[in-house]
Design a protein around this motif. Sequence first.
Motif, short mmCIF file in Angstrom:
data_model
loop_
_atom_site.label_atom_id
_atom_site.label_comp_id
_atom_site.label_asym_id
_atom_site.label_seq_id
_atom_site.Cartn_x
_atom_site.Cartn_y
_atom_site.Cartn_z
N GLY A 134 2.41 7.57 11.73
CA GLY A 134 3.04 6.26 11.66
C GLY A 134 2.47 5.38 10.57
O GLY A 134 2.94 4.25 10.36
N LEU A 135 1.47 5.90 9.84
CA LEU A 135 0.84 5.14 8.77
C LEU A 135 1.83 4.85 7.63
O LEU A 135 2.57 5.74 7.20
CB LEU A 135 -0.35 5.94 8.21
N ILE A 136 1.83 3.61 7.15
CA ILE A 136 2.55 3.27 5.92
C ILE A 136 1.62 3.59 4.76
O ILE A 136 0.54 3.01 4.66
CB ILE A 136 2.96 1.79 5.90
N PRO A 137 2.00 4.52 3.87
CA PRO A 137 1.08 4.96 2.82
C PRO A 137 1.07 4.06 1.60
O PRO A 137 1.81 3.08 1.53
CB PRO A 137 1.64 6.35 2.47
N VAL A 138 0.24 4.43 0.66
CA VAL A 138 0.05 3.90 -0.69
C VAL A 138 -0.93 2.73 -0.71
O VAL A 138 -0.75 1.70 -0.04
CB VAL A 138 1.38 3.48 -1.37
N SER A 139 -1.96 2.89 -1.51
CA SER A 139 -3.10 1.98 -1.51
C SER A 139 -2.96 0.79 -2.44
O SER A 139 -3.59 -0.24 -2.20
CB SER A 139 -4.36 2.77 -1.91
N ASP A 140 -2.17 0.90 -3.50
CA ASP A 140 -2.13 -0.11 -4.56
C ASP A 140 -0.84 -0.91 -4.54
O ASP A 140 0.25 -0.34 -4.65
CB ASP A 140 -2.29 0.56 -5.93
#
Length: 342
Positions: free
Chosen positions: A59-65
């Motif tokens: 369920g994690l929303i990805p992408v760090s930047d």
Amino acid sequence: MMKAWRIHSFDGTYGMKMDEVPVPHIQDDQVLVKVSAVSLNYRDKAIMDGAYSIKFDKGLIPVSDTCGIIEKVGKNVKNFKIGDRVVNHFLSHWMEGEAKSNEEDFSYGGPLNGGLAKYIVLNENSCLIPPKQYSDEECSTLPIAACTAWYSLMNAGGGGCKLNQKDTVLIQGTGGVSLFALQIAHGFGAKTIVLTSNEEKKERLLKMGATHVINYKTNNDWEKEVMKLTNDQGVNHVLDVVGGDYINKSILCCHPHAHIYMIGFLKDPMVKFNIYDALFKRINLHGIGIAPKDSFEEMINQFSNNLIFKPVIDTIYEFDDSIKAFQHLSRGAFGKIVIKLN
């Protein structure tokens, strides 16, 4: 409600789906940011593939930047207002000095939700105002790639290893960290040697200011070529984004007391390491887990006042084409892969 890409299973892009989820609520010391653009890093891919050293919940929303515009502010927020354009500091609790052992517990894109959604919640302390002359897409490339390159060459290990114009820097590849490192080293007058895989990239690197470029596909013993190009003196800094047995080759072409910044693991996170070579050359090995916020601020100030530094973007994808963007990242890129939203 808002659209958000979420990871439902950690088996590559097959496990990432677009969902409708509630717009997140903010706490008193947080801001709600309408996301304009995000950029991809190898960390994002490794998490999605289930290959990252830390495992996260489904369920994690990805992408760090992330780069975006503040739409709401908590009642205790003092340094930002609605309408401000901001980027996020990836390690949201690491403000200055030495990192604590749990910094990764407070990083965006895992375990905290990342920016591949219409909105993201950021802590006030993890917001920064990016350079005004950059587009939203360019700003989104700064938090990990640019900051990693800057911290490695300018801050890691203290003043004793800070880049100067007499130095020679060895840079591996043409990804985001590597091209920022090339611009930083060139901007401060240092010599650069860049490893790449084809002649087209070689010409582009030379135009960007690289002193020398080595094709590692046609020159497998590239460490010998590096020594030849430096008159057997070796390089003073190495940005190792590849990992694996490249570390041994890097050591062989280092000047005594040189600094190797261990950044990535594109080839392999494990390595059979030749300790003798490192000992006899008195090599300084630095594990680089991005940077504290004060280093990010220093970099933004330098980028804001120096037109030499310009983020290199390979391709910009639409939000609906996020899976294609990740597939492109898997193939490799010249610079950064960016996804634009609003």
